[in-house]
Design a protein around this motif. Structure first.
Motif, PDB file in Angstrom:
ATOM      1  N   ALA A 226      13.843 -23.657  -7.503  1.00 33.58           N
ATOM      2  CA  ALA A 226      14.781 -22.568  -7.206  1.00 33.58           C
ATOM      3  C   ALA A 226      14.254 -21.268  -7.808  1.00 33.58           C
ATOM      4  N   PRO A 227      14.527 -20.135  -7.161  1.00 26.74           N
ATOM      5  CA  PRO A 227      14.070 -18.857  -7.712  1.00 26.74           C
ATOM      6  C   PRO A 227      14.856 -18.492  -8.972  1.00 26.74           C
ATOM      7  N   ILE A 228      14.160 -18.016  -9.976  1.00 20.27           N
ATOM      8  CA  ILE A 228      14.827 -17.549 -11.196  1.00 20.27           C
ATOM      9  C   ILE A 228      14.662 -16.046 -11.377  1.00 20.27           C
ATOM     10  N   CYS A 229      13.772 -15.444 -10.590  1.00 22.83           N
ATOM     11  CA  CYS A 229      13.532 -14.004 -10.709  1.00 22.83           C
ATOM     12  C   CYS A 229      12.917 -13.488  -9.411  1.00 22.83           C
ATOM     13  N   THR A 230      13.446 -12.402  -8.881  1.00 24.70           N
ATOM     14  CA  THR A 230      12.842 -11.707  -7.745  1.00 24.70           C
ATOM     15  C   THR A 230      12.775 -10.231  -8.084  1.00 24.70           C
ATOM     16  N   CYS A 231      11.666  -9.595  -7.752  1.00 22.86           N
ATOM     17  CA  CYS A 231      11.513  -8.172  -8.048  1.00 22.86           C
ATOM     18  C   CYS A 231      10.497  -7.557  -7.096  1.00 22.86           C
ATOM     19  N   SER A 232      10.398  -6.235  -7.119  1.00 17.44           N
ATOM     20  CA  SER A 232       9.479  -5.518  -6.239  1.00 17.44           C
ATOM     21  C   SER A 232       8.886  -4.326  -6.977  1.00 17.44           C
ATOM     22  N   ILE A 233       7.591  -4.121  -6.788  1.00 19.14           N
ATOM     23  CA  ILE A 233       6.880  -2.972  -7.354  1.00 19.14           C
ATOM     24  C   ILE A 233       6.618  -1.998  -6.205  1.00 19.14           C
ATOM     25  N   PRO A 234       7.013  -0.723  -6.340  1.00 22.00           N
ATOM     26  CA  PRO A 234       6.921   0.214  -5.204  1.00 22.00           C
ATOM     27  C   PRO A 234       5.529   0.768  -4.934  1.00 22.00           C
ATOM     28  N   ILE A 235       4.502  -0.032  -5.146  1.00 22.98           N
ATOM     29  CA  ILE A 235       3.145   0.360  -4.764  1.00 22.98           C
ATOM     30  C   ILE A 235       2.440  -0.857  -4.163  1.00 22.98           C
ATOM     31  N   GLY A 236       1.460  -0.592  -3.297  1.00 20.71           N
ATOM     32  CA  GLY A 236       0.736  -1.681  -2.653  1.00 20.71           C
ATOM     33  C   GLY A 236      -0.637  -1.228  -2.219  1.00 20.71           C
ATOM     34  N   GLY A 237      -1.151  -1.891  -1.200  1.00 21.57           N
ATOM     35  CA  GLY A 237      -2.515  -1.634  -0.753  1.00 21.57           C
ATOM     36  C   GLY A 237      -2.758  -0.237  -0.217  1.00 21.57           C
ATOM     37  N   ASN A 238      -1.709   0.433   0.264  1.00 18.70           N
ATOM     38  CA  ASN A 238      -1.894   1.795   0.785  1.00 18.70           C
ATOM     39  C   ASN A 238      -2.389   2.760  -0.290  1.00 18.70           C
ATOM     40  N   LEU A 239      -1.951   2.514  -1.534  1.00 19.79           N
ATOM     41  CA  LEU A 239      -2.371   3.398  -2.619  1.00 19.79           C
ATOM     42  C   LEU A 239      -3.856   3.217  -2.916  1.00 19.79           C
ATOM     43  N   VAL A 240      -4.368   2.002  -2.743  1.00 17.93           N
ATOM     44  CA  VAL A 240      -5.800   1.756  -2.912  1.00 17.93           C
ATOM     45  C   VAL A 240      -6.577   2.534  -1.854  1.00 17.93           C
ATOM     46  N   THR A 241      -6.084   2.462  -0.616  1.00 22.90           N
ATOM     47  CA  THR A 241      -6.722   3.215   0.478  1.00 22.90           C
ATOM     48  C   THR A 241      -6.690   4.705   0.188  1.00 22.90           C
ATOM     49  N   ASN A 242      -5.549   5.167  -0.296  1.00 24.42           N
ATOM     50  CA  ASN A 242      -5.410   6.603  -0.602  1.00 24.42           C
ATOM     51  C   ASN A 242      -6.383   7.038  -1.693  1.00 24.42           C
ATOM     52  N   ASP A 243      -6.588   6.191  -2.695  1.00 28.18           N
ATOM     53  CA  ASP A 243      -7.528   6.519  -3.769  1.00 28.18           C
ATOM     54  C   ASP A 243      -8.937   6.713  -3.216  1.00 28.18           C
ATOM     55  N   ILE A 244      -9.350   5.819  -2.314  1.00 25.76           N
ATOM     56  CA  ILE A 244     -10.681   5.941  -1.705  1.00 25.76           C
ATOM     57  C   ILE A 244     -10.769   7.227  -0.889  1.00 25.76           C
ATOM     58  N   ALA A 245      -9.719   7.512  -0.118  1.00 27.77           N
ATOM     59  CA  ALA A 245      -9.707   8.715   0.721  1.00 27.77           C
ATOM     60  C   ALA A 245      -9.810   9.983  -0.120  1.00 27.77           C
ATOM     61  N   VAL A 246      -9.086  10.036  -1.226  1.00 21.47           N
ATOM     62  CA  VAL A 246      -9.071  11.232  -2.084  1.00 21.47           C
ATOM     63  C   VAL A 246     -10.411  11.399  -2.807  1.00 21.47           C
ATOM     64  N   VAL A 247     -10.887  10.325  -3.413  1.00 19.96           N
ATOM     65  CA  VAL A 247     -12.135  10.416  -4.189  1.00 19.96           C
ATOM     66  C   VAL A 247     -13.321  10.755  -3.286  1.00 19.96           C
ATOM     67  N   LYS A 248     -13.359  10.167  -2.108  1.00 23.97           N
ATOM     68  CA  LYS A 248     -14.491  10.382  -1.203  1.00 23.97           C
ATOM     69  C   LYS A 248     -14.252  11.528  -0.226  1.00 23.97           C
ATOM     70  N   GLY A 249     -13.034  12.058  -0.191  1.00 23.03           N
ATOM     71  CA  GLY A 249     -12.736  13.174   0.707  1.00 23.03           C
ATOM     72  C   GLY A 249     -12.872  12.804   2.166  1.00 23.03           C
ATOM     73  N   ILE A 250     -12.344  11.649   2.535  1.00 19.91           N
ATOM     74  CA  ILE A 250     -12.467  11.158   3.906  1.00 19.91           C
ATOM     75  C   ILE A 250     -11.092  10.854   4.485  1.00 19.91           C
ATOM     76  N   PRO A 251     -10.956  10.758   5.804  1.00 22.87           N
ATOM     77  CA  PRO A 251      -9.666  10.440   6.411  1.00 22.87           C
ATOM     78  C   PRO A 251      -9.176   9.051   5.994  1.00 22.87           C
ATOM     79  N   THR A 252      -7.869   8.891   5.957  1.00 21.53           N
ATOM     80  CA  THR A 252      -7.271   7.619   5.541  1.00 21.53           C
ATOM     81  C   THR A 252      -7.717   6.443   6.408  1.00 21.53           C
ATOM     82  N   PRO A 253      -7.759   6.576   7.754  1.00 13.21           N
ATOM     83  CA  PRO A 253      -8.224   5.432   8.561  1.00 13.21           C
ATOM     84  C   PRO A 253      -9.639   4.985   8.217  1.00 13.21           C
TER      85      PRO A 253
END
Length: 416
Positions: A226-253
């Protein structure tokens, strides 16, 4: 004779769907899967554009119909993200009155104690999703999974209560109905995932499921089935993509494509890798070169942050010392090279694995990747709701109280 269930996973980056055939012996075969990009009209798992989401849902189900030759009328879907809240509660009822002889606990007594534990006030802006029994306590002795027919004076029950934003649930219902399909049920995504990727021993010993999506990372801790704890963190894989886009100065796709094809989040895998990665040119910029090591230096800190946030959240809400099972990674983000090794480092355990949906036959193993765990889990969790002789289950979507009762009945079946 067989029935079918459509599991629909409405995510931040993709809407995914799967069709499962439920045979007379209650076994399931996955006979089709499909997905369409949903970026831009969902944010952190929350629908922000009804019209585009509706169309995306229609496109996914239409592809399922074309691939399988079956007509779909309804579906079951999941919900997760920051719109989910959960709490643990206890209820207590008398079995025998003072001065009277003790008697055996009946199924009606079990229902009474669950109703008592669920008597907390639910805010008007919340929908009750699930009320799940964790354990029963008989005359002060805990650890009972099936109290029926046990002689007792008093029965207590610990339950896990999960609610969702009423607005979010209504938006999901609106999108599906406007796409001309019927919504059978909404359930917690991570709870569905456990049906697809966790074995019974892992559920009993205590395991953590981490679903890394595009906009959120959702978590469920399961102990003693049975579940004893459920939670959610408001960040995911999109932020990783965004980091690459910002550091390399390239489009998100472009950044997303590079992340999928060459990304790694564990330095140990690429430390001796001198392979070059081409970053395509755009506009007036020429193509340029980078390396997998350099990409890892961008990706690793963000993925480490996600796992550390998950770990801290679990420590605050659950007794980690009781867990002796596995850490299971699902979702699109779990497929990033090095995710298992990074989780092993952060959680300081070797018991980490990817959550591949169990083999269910049907089509080739297309669905047996972590990103389809929710779709497959929704089918497995909903299969017992089908009425024999019907092609697709078409019961009306549950209202708030019925939704909780339906989930309760499903989980009580494990005990009785």
């Amino acid at each position: 004779m067989s029935n079918t269930v459509v599991g629909l996973d409405i995510g931040t980056c993709f809407v995914r769907g799967a069709i499962g055939r439920v045979n007379d012996d209650r076994s399931v075969e996955i006979i089709g899967v499909a997905k369409k990009a949903s970026s831009g009209f969902l944010r952190n798992g929350t629908i922000t554009n009804i019209e585009k989401t509706k169309q995306c849902i229609h496109d996914v189900i239409d592809e399922l119909e074309q691939n399988t030759g079956m007509e779909v009328h309804s579906c079951v879907t999941g919900i997760g993200g920051v719109q989910i809240e959960s709490s643990n509660s206890r209820g207590s009822v008398a079995i025998s009155s003072y001065g009277k002889a003790e008697r055996a606990i009946t199924p009606e007594d079990v229902k009474r104690v669950i109703d008592c534990a669920n008597s907390i006030k639910i805010p008007l802006d919340r929908n009750l999703l699930h009320v799940i029994p964790q354990q029963y306590i008989i005359d002060g002795t805990d650890g009972f999974q099936n109290p029926v027919d046990t002689i007792a004076y008093r029965l207590d029950a610990d339950v896990h209560i999960i609610t969702a934003s009423r607005t979010s649930v209504q938006n999901i219902k609106t999108c599906i109905e406007q796409a001309n399909y019927q919504l059978d049920e909404v359930m917690l995504k991570t709870l569905a995932c456990t049906e697809a990727v966790m074995v019974e021993d892992e559920k009993k010993l205590g395991s953590i499921l981490i679903d890394i999506g595009g906009g959120t990372t959702d978590v469920v801790v399961v102990l003693k089935d049975a579940p004893i704890c459920t939670c959610s963190i408001p960040i995911g894989g999109n932020l990783v993509t965004n980091d690459i886009a910002v550091v390399k100065g390239i489009p998100t796709p472009t950044a997303e494509k590079i992340k999928i094809e060459n990304g790694c989040c564990w330095p140990g895998i690429v430390e001796n890798d001198d392979a070059e990665v081409i970053i395509p040119g755009f506009g007036s910029r020429n193509s340029e070169l980078t390396s997998r090591v350099e990409l890892c230096e961008i990706i690793y800190p963000r993925m480490e942050e996600i796992f550390k946030m998950v770990k801290n959240e679990i420590i605050q809400k659950a007794s980690v010392s009781e867990l002796a099972g596995s850490i299971i990674l699902t979702g699109g983000g779990a497929q990033l090279n090095g995710a298992v090794e990074l989780a092993q480092s952060v959680f300081e355990t070797s018991s980490v694995r990817l959550g591949y949906p169990q083999s269910l036959g049907g089509i080739e193993e297309t669905y047996r990747i972590p990103e389809y765990a929710t779709c497959v889990g929704l089918i497995l969790a909903h299969k017992d709701h089908l009425n024999s002789g019907r092609k697709v289950h078409k019961s009306r979507p549950s209202d708030e109280k019925k939704s909780g009762d339906g989930a309760l009945q499903r989980f009580l079946k494990k005990f009785f």
